[in-house]
Scaffold this active site. Structure first.
Site, PDB file in Angstrom:
ATOM      1  N   CYS A 134       3.709   3.656  -5.227  1.00 39.79           N
ATOM      2  CA  CYS A 134       3.454   3.610  -3.790  1.00 39.79           C
ATOM      3  C   CYS A 134       4.574   4.356  -3.054  1.00 39.79           C
ATOM      4  O   CYS A 134       5.671   4.516  -3.582  1.00 39.79           O
ATOM      5  CB  CYS A 134       3.397   2.160  -3.310  1.00 39.79           C
ATOM      6  N   HIS A 168      -2.793   2.128  -2.686  1.00 38.12           N
ATOM      7  CA  HIS A 168      -2.667   1.371  -3.937  1.00 38.12           C
ATOM      8  C   HIS A 168      -3.991   0.747  -4.368  1.00 38.12           C
ATOM      9  O   HIS A 168      -4.243   0.588  -5.573  1.00 38.12           O
ATOM     10  CB  HIS A 168      -1.613   0.272  -3.768  1.00 38.12           C
ATOM     11  N   ASN A 212      -6.140   7.554 -17.393  1.00 34.66           N
ATOM     12  CA  ASN A 212      -6.504   6.271 -17.982  1.00 34.66           C
ATOM     13  C   ASN A 212      -6.756   5.315 -16.825  1.00 34.66           C
ATOM     14  O   ASN A 212      -5.888   5.139 -15.977  1.00 34.66           O
ATOM     15  CB  ASN A 212      -5.373   5.716 -18.845  1.00 34.66           C
ATOM     16  N   HIS A 241      -1.810   1.390  -9.689  1.00 30.97           N
ATOM     17  CA  HIS A 241      -1.979   2.433  -8.676  1.00 30.97           C
ATOM     18  C   HIS A 241      -2.832   3.579  -9.239  1.00 30.97           C
ATOM     19  O   HIS A 241      -2.687   3.947 -10.402  1.00 30.97           O
ATOM     20  CB  HIS A 241      -0.604   2.968  -8.266  1.00 30.97           C
ATOM     21  N   HIS A 284      -3.687   6.777 -10.586  1.00 35.48           N
ATOM     22  CA  HIS A 284      -2.857   7.886 -11.053  1.00 35.48           C
ATOM     23  C   HIS A 284      -3.358   8.373 -12.398  1.00 35.48           C
ATOM     24  O   HIS A 284      -4.137   7.705 -13.087  1.00 35.48           O
ATOM     25  CB  HIS A 284      -1.392   7.449 -11.184  1.00 35.48           C
TER      26      HIS A 284
END
Length: 353
Positions: free
Chosen positions: A73, A116, A156, A167, A169
């Site tokens: 974040c 998030h 993933n 989060h 990503h």
């Protein structure tokens, strides 16, 4: 897209990718971090001839932190994270706990959004295009590192996959070798080229799939299908219609259409198991040609490879996962519980209205 490169307190590179050209990124990392020390080592398996990365320092990586301590974040006040600024569009930075480092390659983290609670499927088409541009830029930059032979962009998603940070990503691995899966594809391509007097293997695969009933989505520039011998319960391969070896080769028309196509696929994945089900865990993996001459693959060049994305889930039905047990883990022989034709039918059924 505006690109701004800076450094974190321990010397790692961090790059902001912004939608606005007037974005200013001058925030300083105020954390008292010592320079990162890694112990990554690539060892060659003499039995199989493949490579294993040994990275013992990863035992200490961040593991399921509470949301208010998420390192991905933006930094807020005295709560300092990996991203020094108070907001961002897309950020890429060197992984603090890399599997590959130095002469053994490089690992990067890609944060898709500062939100998030979001997922990639929640992004706007403009945001998804920015992620595509970041993947492309990093592929270009990493390909010029002397230790790098192949660049792998992937996501993933979900605790079932093993994700330790909630989060939204993904990651980028820059390998110092051609990966085993890519090597298998290149050998298949070489054998097909030889057997057919020069026909491209990937073109033949795509032509065959377009003629079958496993196509999930087909547009002017992209085709998504469940492969004939899918390994996973729900698995989709996404190809540009015009064959290119890597993300750098995509033309503007394909880049423009990609966000709509990819977001639709991700949203369908979340509908596979019906309303009320938790988000579908998945792996999304870009397959790109290695950089180099590929002498070991019998006359196959980079241009013979076809960029494509493989998207799959380990969930086989509601509340049940596909585990890689004896046959899969011990012998490398997959057993699929869902017929590919039925998987394709289901992914067509859950199309957006």
């Amino acid at each position: 897209m505006k690109k701004t490169s800076t450094r974190l307190a321990d010397g790692r590179e961090l790059i902001y990718y912004d939608l606005r050209d007037d974005a200013v990124r001058d925030a300083v990392d105020r954390r008292p971090l010592e320079r990162t020390v890694t112990t990554s080592e690539v060892r060659r398996d003499p039995l199989l001839g493949d490579a294993v990365a040994v990275a013992s320092h990863r035992q200490g990586r961040t593991y399921h932190p509470p949301a208010d301590e998420c390192p991905l974040c933006p930094s807020q006040g005295e709560r300092l994270s990996e991203i020094p600024d108070a907001s961002y569009d897309v950020v890429v930075f060197e992984n603090r706990f890399p599997s590959l480092a130095g002469d053994s390659g490089r690992c990067e983290v890609v944060c898709f959004t500062s939100d998030h609670e979001a997922s990639f499927a929640d992004l706007t088409e403009e945001q998804a295009r920015l992620v595509l541009d970041a993947w492309t830029d990093r592929t270009s930059e990493l390909s010029h590192l002397p230790s790098v032979e192949q660049v792998f962009c992937f996501e993933n998603r979900g605790a079932e996959i093993g994700v330790t940070l909630g989060h939204p990503h993904g990651q980028i691995y820059a390998y110092p070798f051609t990966t085993p899966r890519t090597a298998l594809m290149l050998r298949q391509a070489a054998a097909h080229k030889d057997a057919t007097g020069g026909e491209n293997f990937f073109d033949a695969v795509l032509e065959r799939e377009l003629a079958e009933d496993r196509v999930v989505l087909a547009t002017e520039h992209w085709v998504a299908f469940v492969p004939y011998a899918a390994h996973w319960p729900y698995e989709v391969h996404l190809y540009p219609r015009r064959r290119v070896p890597d993300l750098l080769g995509l033309d503007e028309a394909a880049r423009t259409e990609f966000p709509e196509v990819y977001l639709e696929l991700l949203r369908r994945f979340d509908r596979i198991f019906g309303p009320g089900e938790p988000p579908t865990p998945y792996i999304a993996a870009w397959h790109q040609a290695p950089f180099g001459q590929l002498e070991e693959f019998d006359g196959v060049s980079r241009d013979d490879f076809a960029l494509h994305l493989e998207l799959f889930t380990i969930r086989r039905t509601s509340g049940k996962l596909k585990f890689l047990a004896g046959s899969e883990s011990g012998m490398g022989v997959f057993i699929n519980d869902v017929p590919p034709e039925r998987a394709a039918e289901r992914l067509r059924e859950v199309a957006s209205s």
